[in-house]
Design a protein around this motif. Structure first.
Motif, PDB file in Angstrom:
ATOM      1  N   GLN A 169       0.832  -1.203   0.000  1.00 20.31           N
ATOM      2  CA  GLN A 169       0.000   0.000   0.000  1.00 20.31           C
ATOM      3  C   GLN A 169       0.870   1.258   0.000  1.00 20.31           C
ATOM      4  N   LEU A 170       1.950   1.230   0.789  1.00 21.92           N
ATOM      5  CA  LEU A 170       2.861   2.376   0.865  1.00 21.92           C
ATOM      6  C   LEU A 170       3.542   2.615  -0.480  1.00 21.92           C
ATOM      7  N   CYS A 171       3.997   1.536  -1.123  1.00 21.78           N
ATOM      8  CA  CYS A 171       4.650   1.674  -2.427  1.00 21.78           C
ATOM      9  C   CYS A 171       3.684   2.230  -3.474  1.00 21.78           C
ATOM     10  N   GLU A 172       2.457   1.741  -3.424  1.00 21.43           N
ATOM     11  CA  GLU A 172       1.433   2.231  -4.353  1.00 21.43           C
ATOM     12  C   GLU A 172       1.185   3.728  -4.129  1.00 21.43           C
ATOM     13  N   TYR A 173       1.172   4.141  -2.860  1.00 25.32           N
ATOM     14  CA  TYR A 173       0.941   5.551  -2.522  1.00 25.32           C
ATOM     15  C   TYR A 173       2.118   6.421  -2.996  1.00 25.32           C
ATOM     16  N   LEU A 174       3.348   5.914  -2.842  1.00 27.05           N
ATOM     17  CA  LEU A 174       4.526   6.651  -3.307  1.00 27.05           C
ATOM     18  C   LEU A 174       4.462   6.890  -4.814  1.00 27.05           C
ATOM     19  N   VAL A 175       4.000   5.885  -5.552  1.00 25.60           N
ATOM     20  CA  VAL A 175       3.873   6.031  -7.003  1.00 25.60           C
ATOM     21  C   VAL A 175       2.765   7.028  -7.343  1.00 25.60           C
ATOM     22  N   GLU A 176       1.630   6.912  -6.662  1.00 28.43           N
ATOM     23  CA  GLU A 176       0.494   7.814  -6.915  1.00 28.43           C
ATOM     24  C   GLU A 176       0.874   9.275  -6.690  1.00 28.43           C
ATOM     25  N   GLN A 177       1.671   9.509  -5.637  1.00 31.62           N
ATOM     26  CA  GLN A 177       2.061  10.885  -5.293  1.00 31.62           C
ATOM     27  C   GLN A 177       3.243  11.385  -6.122  1.00 31.62           C
ATOM     28  N   GLY A 178       3.742  10.558  -7.027  1.00 33.41           N
ATOM     29  CA  GLY A 178       4.874  10.962  -7.860  1.00 33.41           C
ATOM     30  C   GLY A 178       6.187  11.010  -7.109  1.00 33.41           C
ATOM     31  N   ARG A 179       6.261  10.303  -5.954  1.00 33.07           N
ATOM     32  CA  ARG A 179       7.481  10.323  -5.151  1.00 33.07           C
ATOM     33  C   ARG A 179       8.454   9.214  -5.535  1.00 33.07           C
ATOM     34  N   ILE A 180       7.998   8.302  -6.369  1.00 30.36           N
ATOM     35  CA  ILE A 180       8.866   7.267  -6.922  1.00 30.36           C
ATOM     36  C   ILE A 180       8.277   6.852  -8.262  1.00 30.36           C
ATOM     37  N   LYS A 181       9.144   6.535  -9.214  1.00 32.48           N
ATOM     38  CA  LYS A 181       8.685   6.107 -10.535  1.00 32.48           C
ATOM     39  C   LYS A 181       8.291   4.639 -10.498  1.00 32.48           C
ATOM     40  N   GLU A 182       7.310   4.276 -11.326  1.00 35.88           N
ATOM     41  CA  GLU A 182       6.845   2.893 -11.395  1.00 35.88           C
ATOM     42  C   GLU A 182       7.982   1.962 -11.801  1.00 35.88           C
ATOM     43  N   GLU A 183       8.812   2.405 -12.778  1.00 34.41           N
ATOM     44  CA  GLU A 183       9.911   1.545 -13.225  1.00 34.41           C
ATOM     45  C   GLU A 183      10.967   1.370 -12.130  1.00 34.41           C
ATOM     46  N   ASP A 184      11.166   2.413 -11.312  1.00 33.79           N
ATOM     47  CA  ASP A 184      12.111   2.288 -10.199  1.00 33.79           C
ATOM     48  C   ASP A 184      11.580   1.320  -9.147  1.00 33.79           C
ATOM     49  N   LEU A 185      10.273   1.362  -8.913  1.00 38.04           N
ATOM     50  CA  LEU A 185       9.666   0.436  -7.960  1.00 38.04           C
ATOM     51  C   LEU A 185       9.842  -1.003  -8.439  1.00 38.04           C
ATOM     52  N   GLN A 186       9.587  -1.246  -9.729  1.00 38.03           N
ATOM     53  CA  GLN A 186       9.732  -2.597 -10.270  1.00 38.03           C
ATOM     54  C   GLN A 186      11.175  -3.077 -10.165  1.00 38.03           C
ATOM     55  N   ARG A 187      12.104  -2.152 -10.394  1.00 35.70           N
ATOM     56  CA  ARG A 187      13.527  -2.504 -10.253  1.00 35.70           C
ATOM     57  C   ARG A 187      13.842  -2.897  -8.815  1.00 35.70           C
ATOM     58  N   GLY A 188      13.292  -2.126  -7.860  1.00 31.88           N
ATOM     59  CA  GLY A 188      13.491  -2.443  -6.447  1.00 31.88           C
ATOM     60  C   GLY A 188      12.876  -3.777  -6.073  1.00 31.88           C
ATOM     61  N   VAL A 189      11.698  -4.075  -6.630  1.00 28.68           N
ATOM     62  CA  VAL A 189      11.026  -5.343  -6.337  1.00 28.68           C
ATOM     63  C   VAL A 189      11.865  -6.515  -6.845  1.00 28.68           C
ATOM     64  N   ARG A 190      12.440  -6.363  -8.035  1.00 25.85           N
ATOM     65  CA  ARG A 190      13.273  -7.439  -8.595  1.00 25.85           C
ATOM     66  C   ARG A 190      14.498  -7.681  -7.710  1.00 25.85           C
ATOM     67  N   LEU A 191      15.152  -6.590  -7.312  1.00 28.46           N
ATOM     68  CA  LEU A 191      16.329  -6.730  -6.453  1.00 28.46           C
ATOM     69  C   LEU A 191      15.952  -7.307  -5.085  1.00 28.46           C
ATOM     70  N   HIS A 192      14.757  -6.970  -4.612  1.00 28.60           N
ATOM     71  CA  HIS A 192      14.284  -7.475  -3.322  1.00 28.60           C
ATOM     72  C   HIS A 192      14.103  -8.990  -3.377  1.00 28.60           C
ATOM     73  N   HIS A 193      13.558  -9.464  -4.484  1.00 27.04           N
ATOM     74  CA  HIS A 193      13.363 -10.907  -4.635  1.00 27.04           C
ATOM     75  C   HIS A 193      14.698 -11.631  -4.729  1.00 27.04           C
ATOM     76  N   GLU A 194      15.695 -10.971  -5.328  1.00 24.70           N
ATOM     77  CA  GLU A 194      17.006 -11.598  -5.490  1.00 24.70           C
ATOM     78  C   GLU A 194      17.817 -11.573  -4.196  1.00 24.70           C
ATOM     79  N   SER A 195      17.453 -10.682  -3.273  1.00 22.48           N
ATOM     80  CA  SER A 195      18.203 -10.553  -2.017  1.00 22.48           C
ATOM     81  C   SER A 195      17.708 -11.584  -1.010  1.00 22.48           C
ATOM     82  N   PHE A 196      18.147 -11.444   0.231  1.00 16.75           N
ATOM     83  CA  PHE A 196      17.817 -12.437   1.253  1.00 16.75           C
ATOM     84  C   PHE A 196      16.574 -12.064   2.053  1.00 16.75           C
ATOM     85  N   GLY A 197      15.674 -11.367   1.476  1.00 16.69           N
ATOM     86  CA  GLY A 197      14.442 -11.018   2.173  1.00 16.69           C
ATOM     87  C   GLY A 197      14.534  -9.661   2.834  1.00 16.69           C
ATOM     88  N   GLY A 198      13.844  -9.517   3.964  1.00 21.37           N
ATOM     89  CA  GLY A 198      13.782  -8.213   4.607  1.00 21.37           C
ATOM     90  C   GLY A 198      12.675  -7.376   4.005  1.00 21.37           C
TER      91      GLY A 198
END
Length: 585
Positions: A31-60
């Motif tokens: 919900q927070l990530c969706e809100y950041l995108v809606e408010q223009g505080r993060i780009k959708e492509e940057d969020l997707q990049r972060g999600v990919r790296l998150h899956h590749e990392s050890f969680g958290g």
């Protein structure tokens, strides 16, 4: 927001025990990530990049990863949490000077979990947390305190500083970095030693921190100024300079050398001014830093202008244009040939206004060429030339070449000399629309300035279509500003009845808050637009002064910058104090 559990009950605590903390942090993070995108505080492509790296990392958690990667800023995340969870937002200034808490937490635990207790009573413990949706952290604090927990939100840097201030050695984040610096007291180091100093990890972290904090503060410029016993760092925020925490004087050579290396400047040359640029990504923003160095008595003074390509909006209304100024300006802009000048001091938004005008004129059937120093923003579909006086490519020589390129519209960064002005006038006479800037205090002053430069008055009257003068004022934060009535005596003195039909007049003043310590956010222009009419042309031919030209333009309906500013005060766009600060009346 509170929770009340004993040690035995702590293990069974649920999200409902802590108001507004969702049962599943991952769900709230989405919900927070969706809100950041809606408010223009993060780009959708940057969020997707972060999600990919998150899956590749050890969680958290995902959000801390986005902040660490620079895809989201600390400030934007804290502000979004404040808005979504309706929890108080704390910063360095709102933190207490000292704390006295009985409940003790290990220093390492507070640093790793990014929380700090700031107050404690018989039944309540107040804590500032970076990520208040962390249910496991809330359980741990609850188990240790056996009290109601009052949760507030803070940025990582502020929480880190508070932990060090209250429970550590009293050093700020910058102070901790400085501990690792090598001693640097000699200003005459050789080049190799300077490179070694600038390559040390603490120096790199120090410079990155200065830049990161500037972006967090929404600064437009970073000023790094060496003095005899100190190194001063100041940020220009909304046009006003603010001094911030600075590195020690012994780090001067290392810090300045690091910036010069990043800007690809000659670090061995400390006697002459240099200019360069740094392209980097900070807090999820692609930034272009224009670096200028000049030698001073105690070293080199460095100024970095921050150009945030993503934040610039080429929209006349967003810039501060009202109908009384926009209508005559657009009429001048739509003329097929002639000269349109934008006047004002350095840093008054002239280039942004011209870029917005070019965007309006940029169509498939028009060829537009600009010559600028420097090219501040890249405009799609427009040919932009970077002036380089070091190789002989100045405004006048570039302008001669531009005319042979068969353009419809020409933009010259600045009319600096008579030769440039003459070529611009010749271009206007041969059917081109020419846009440019000039440094004067008023629109009428632009005409007399060109005459003083040596331009013949008959050439000015036959080529100049209009002049726009502008200044930048700070924009009031609409969410916290305070409305107050204007006293009758002030109404008469300001002649508000001449510019507004209102029966009651109200101005607005800033109301500082925890989320906005100044009460202002962003800037807008106050403007005056002088169009060249037959009466004004006759006055120019008679050698009229700028004051006489101004009075004639006002008689024909032009509102001055000061009057435009007063209208913006009445509309709640800015404060009266700001208009007085930047206008010359």
């Amino acid at each position: 927001m509170t929770t009340d559990k004993t040690e035995d009950q702590a293990e069974t605590i649920t999200a409902t025990d802590v108001q507004d903390v969702p049962e599943k942090p991952k769900g709230f993070e989405a919900q927070l990530c969706e809100y950041l995108v809606e408010q223009g505080r993060i780009k959708e492509e940057d969020l997707q990049r972060g999600v990919r790296l998150h899956h590749e990392s050890f969680g958290g958690s995902l959000v801390p990863l986005l902040v660490r990667l620079g895809l989201a800023s600390e400030r934007d995340v804290a502000l979004s949490l404040h808005e979504l969870m309706d929890l108080p937002l704390m910063n360095d200034k709102s933190m207490p000077e000292t704390v006295t808490t009985e409940t003790e937490f290990p220093l390492r635990f507070m640093r790793e979990s990014q929380f700090v207790p700031i107050d404690e009573s018989d039944d309540t413990l107040s804590v500032v947390m970076v990520y208040p949706f962390d249910e496991f952290l809330i359980k741990a604090i609850n188990m240790a305190a056996h009290k109601k927990i009052d949760i507030k939100i803070g940025m990582p840097s502020d929480v880190e500083n508070a932990i060090e201030k209250y429970f550590g050695g009293g050093k700020s984040a910058m102070g901790q970095i400085v501990e690792g610096l090598s001693h640097d007291g000699d200003e005459e180091e050789d080049v190799e030693h300077l490179k070694d100093l600038a390559s040390e990890a603490p120096v790199i972290r120090l410079v990155n921190m200065v830049m990161q904090r500037a972006v967090e503060s929404r600064a437009s410029d970073i000023h790094i100024e060496p003095f005899e016993n100190r190194l001063k760092v100041r940020y220009r925020v909304d046009g006003v300079l603010h001094e911030v925490e600075s590195p020690p004087a012994r780090s001067t050579s290392a810090v300045i050398s690091r910036i010069k290396i990043m800007a690809k400047l000659n670090i061995a040359e400390r006697r002459l001014p240099q200019d360069g640029r740094i392209m980097l990504r900070v807090q999820g923003k692609e930034l272009d830093l224009r670096v200028s160095t000049v030698p001073t008595s105690y070293g080199e003074s460095v100024v970095m202008r921050i150009l945030d390509r993503e934040s610039i909006v080429f929209d006349f209304h967003q810039l501060g244009f009202r109908e009384n100024t926009l209508d005559p300006f657009m009429k001048v802009l739509e003329m097929p040939h002639g000269i349109l000048l934008v006047t004002g001091p350095t840093g008054s938004g002239k280039t942004t206004t011209l870029y917005t005008a070019l965007q309006k004129l940029n169509t498939e059937d028009r060829k537009i060429i600009t010559v600028e120093d420097p090219v501040e923003y890249q405009l799609t579909g427009i040919n932009q030339i970077q002036a380089k006086s070091s190789i002989g490519l100045d405004f006048s020589s570039a302008l001669r070449a531009i005319v042979r390129q068969d353009p419809d519209i020409i933009m010259i960064g600045e009319m600096r000399d008579l030769e440039t002005a003459r070529i611009a006038i010749q271009s206007a006479l041969t059917g081109h629309l020419v846009l440019s800037t000039i440094h004067t205090n008023s629109a009428a002053g632009g005409i007399t300035r060109l005459i003083d430069m040596g331009v013949e008055d008959y050439l000015l009257t036959s080529t100049i279509n209009g002049l726009l003068a502008q200044r930048l004022t700070r924009r009031l934060d609409k969410s916290s500003m305070e409305k107050y009535p204007v006293m009758p005596e002030m109404v008469e003195e300001l002649k508000l009845h001449e510019i507004s039909d209102d029966k009651e007049f109200h101005f607005y003043r800033p109301q500082p808050s925890e989320t906005n310590p100044t009460g202002y956010g962003g800037r807008l222009s106050i403007l005056e637009c002088l169009t060249m009419t037959e009466d004004i042309r006759r006055l120019v031919m008679k050698g009229a002064t700028a004051g006489e030209l101004q009075r004639q333009a006002q008689a024909e309906g032009m509102l001055t910058m000061y009057q435009d500013g007063l209208l913006k005060c009445l509309a709640g766009d800015t404060s009266f104090e700001e208009v007085i600060r930047v206008s010359h009346e």
